[in-house]
Motif scaffolding. Structure first.
Motif, short mmCIF file in Angstrom:
data_model
loop_
_atom_site.label_atom_id
_atom_site.label_comp_id
_atom_site.label_asym_id
_atom_site.label_seq_id
_atom_site.Cartn_x
_atom_site.Cartn_y
_atom_site.Cartn_z
N THR A 1 -12.89 7.91 -14.02
CA THR A 1 -12.55 7.72 -15.43
C THR A 1 -12.38 6.25 -15.77
N ARG A 2 -11.78 5.48 -14.90
CA ARG A 2 -11.58 4.04 -15.14
C ARG A 2 -12.92 3.32 -15.25
N LYS A 3 -13.84 3.61 -14.32
CA LYS A 3 -15.16 2.97 -14.36
C LYS A 3 -15.93 3.39 -15.61
N LEU A 4 -15.88 4.66 -15.94
CA LEU A 4 -16.58 5.16 -17.12
C LEU A 4 -16.02 4.50 -18.38
N THR A 5 -14.70 4.32 -18.42
CA THR A 5 -14.06 3.67 -19.56
C THR A 5 -14.50 2.21 -19.66
N LEU A 6 -14.59 1.50 -18.54
CA LEU A 6 -15.04 0.10 -18.57
C LEU A 6 -16.50 -0.01 -19.00
N ILE A 7 -17.34 0.91 -18.54
CA ILE A 7 -18.75 0.92 -18.97
C ILE A 7 -18.82 1.12 -20.49
N ALA A 8 -18.06 2.09 -21.00
CA ALA A 8 -18.05 2.35 -22.44
C ALA A 8 -17.48 1.16 -23.21
N LEU A 9 -16.44 0.53 -22.67
CA LEU A 9 -15.84 -0.64 -23.32
C LEU A 9 -16.86 -1.78 -23.42
N PHE A 10 -17.54 -2.07 -22.32
CA PHE A 10 -18.53 -3.15 -22.36
C PHE A 10 -19.73 -2.80 -23.22
N THR A 11 -20.12 -1.53 -23.25
CA THR A 11 -21.19 -1.10 -24.16
C THR A 11 -20.78 -1.39 -25.60
N ALA A 12 -19.56 -1.03 -25.95
CA ALA A 12 -19.06 -1.28 -27.31
C ALA A 12 -18.95 -2.77 -27.60
N LEU A 13 -18.46 -3.54 -26.64
CA LEU A 13 -18.33 -4.99 -26.85
C LEU A 13 -19.69 -5.67 -27.03
N VAL A 14 -20.69 -5.24 -26.26
CA VAL A 14 -22.04 -5.80 -26.43
C VAL A 14 -22.53 -5.50 -27.84
N PHE A 15 -22.35 -4.26 -28.30
CA PHE A 15 -22.75 -3.91 -29.66
C PHE A 15 -22.01 -4.74 -30.69
N ILE A 16 -20.69 -4.82 -30.58
CA ILE A 16 -19.87 -5.54 -31.56
C ILE A 16 -20.24 -7.02 -31.61
N PHE A 17 -20.39 -7.65 -30.45
CA PHE A 17 -20.72 -9.08 -30.43
C PHE A 17 -22.17 -9.34 -30.83
N SER A 18 -23.03 -8.33 -30.74
CA SER A 18 -24.41 -8.47 -31.23
C SER A 18 -24.47 -8.27 -32.73
N ALA A 19 -23.70 -7.33 -33.24
CA ALA A 19 -23.79 -6.97 -34.65
C ALA A 19 -22.96 -7.85 -35.57
N PHE A 20 -21.77 -8.25 -35.13
CA PHE A 20 -20.85 -8.91 -36.04
C PHE A 20 -20.60 -10.38 -35.75
N PHE A 21 -20.98 -10.86 -34.60
CA PHE A 21 -20.84 -12.27 -34.26
C PHE A 21 -22.24 -12.87 -34.14
N GLN A 22 -22.93 -12.96 -35.30
CA GLN A 22 -24.32 -13.40 -35.30
C GLN A 22 -24.63 -14.24 -36.52
N ILE A 23 -25.69 -15.01 -36.38
CA ILE A 23 -26.24 -15.78 -37.49
C ILE A 23 -27.72 -15.43 -37.58
N PRO A 24 -28.13 -14.65 -38.60
CA PRO A 24 -29.55 -14.31 -38.74
C PRO A 24 -30.39 -15.54 -39.08
N ILE A 25 -31.59 -15.61 -38.53
CA ILE A 25 -32.51 -16.72 -38.78
C ILE A 25 -33.84 -16.13 -39.19
N SER A 26 -34.25 -16.40 -40.43
CA SER A 26 -35.55 -15.92 -40.91
C SER A 26 -36.62 -16.95 -40.60
N THR A 27 -37.76 -16.45 -40.17
CA THR A 27 -38.91 -17.32 -39.90
C THR A 27 -40.12 -16.73 -40.61
N PRO A 28 -41.19 -17.49 -40.72
CA PRO A 28 -42.40 -16.94 -41.34
C PRO A 28 -42.97 -15.76 -40.54
#
Length: 178
Positions: A6-33
């Protein structure tokens, strides 16, 4: 292979969520042609997942968190399978380098982060080249312009990600026992 608890599964889920959160909300979009790219901190969490857990589980959390981001964003939806492979490999390589050595220190963590990030950048640029050249039918010059632009953003993003992962990973490595 150790049994997952359960501890390992919880850490996997936590890091999955953190990767999503830091990808989605801590970003600067850059438009290119040629399309959309972005600077974000999700890669730092991908590196930390591999370093703080194991190559397999860190890669899994990296890939899943990134795929969840892609599947919730119409711009990146179609690239989700490739994202899973590329981000999985980033976390996997970082974890593999870090966990192969008996002496765990900041230099090894930095090397693991650099190699994990370079693995991702190479895979991402190969994917971008193939997509632009053969599926979007861009000229070689246009394709190379896009790859160079994405490569420069990825290198800058990678540098920040490695620094962030080493600083935060050093703080957390003794507190997170996988």
């Amino acid at each position: 292979m150790n049994k997952i608890n359960t501890r390992k599964l919880t850490l996997i889920a936590l890091f999955t969520a953190l990767v999503f959160i830091f990808s989605a909300f801590f970003q600067i979009p850059i438009s290119t042609p040629f399309g959309q790219t972005r600077f974000h901190l999700g890669n730092a969490l991908c590196l930390m997942a591999g370093i703080l857990m194991t190559p397999l589980y860190g890669g899994l959390a990296s890939g899943l968190g990134s795929v969840i981001f892609d599947l919730t964003n119409p711009i990146y939806f179609a690239s989700a399978p490739f994202t899973f492979i590329n981000k999985f490999m980033m976390g996997f390589v970082a974890g593999l380098v870090y966990h192969r050595s008996k002496e765990k220190n900041k230099k090894l963590m930095a090397l693991a982060g650099i190699l994990g990030q370079l693995t991702y950048i190479v895979l991402y640029l190969i994917y971008s080249f193939i997509k632009s050249r053969y599926f979007m039918d861009l000229s070689l010059q246009a394709t190379m312009t896009e790859v160079i632009q994405k490569g420069s953003v990825s290198l800058f993003n990678g540098l920040i990600s490695v620094i962030f992962a080493v600083i935060l990973g050093s703080i957390l490595k003794d507190r997170i026992k996988f």
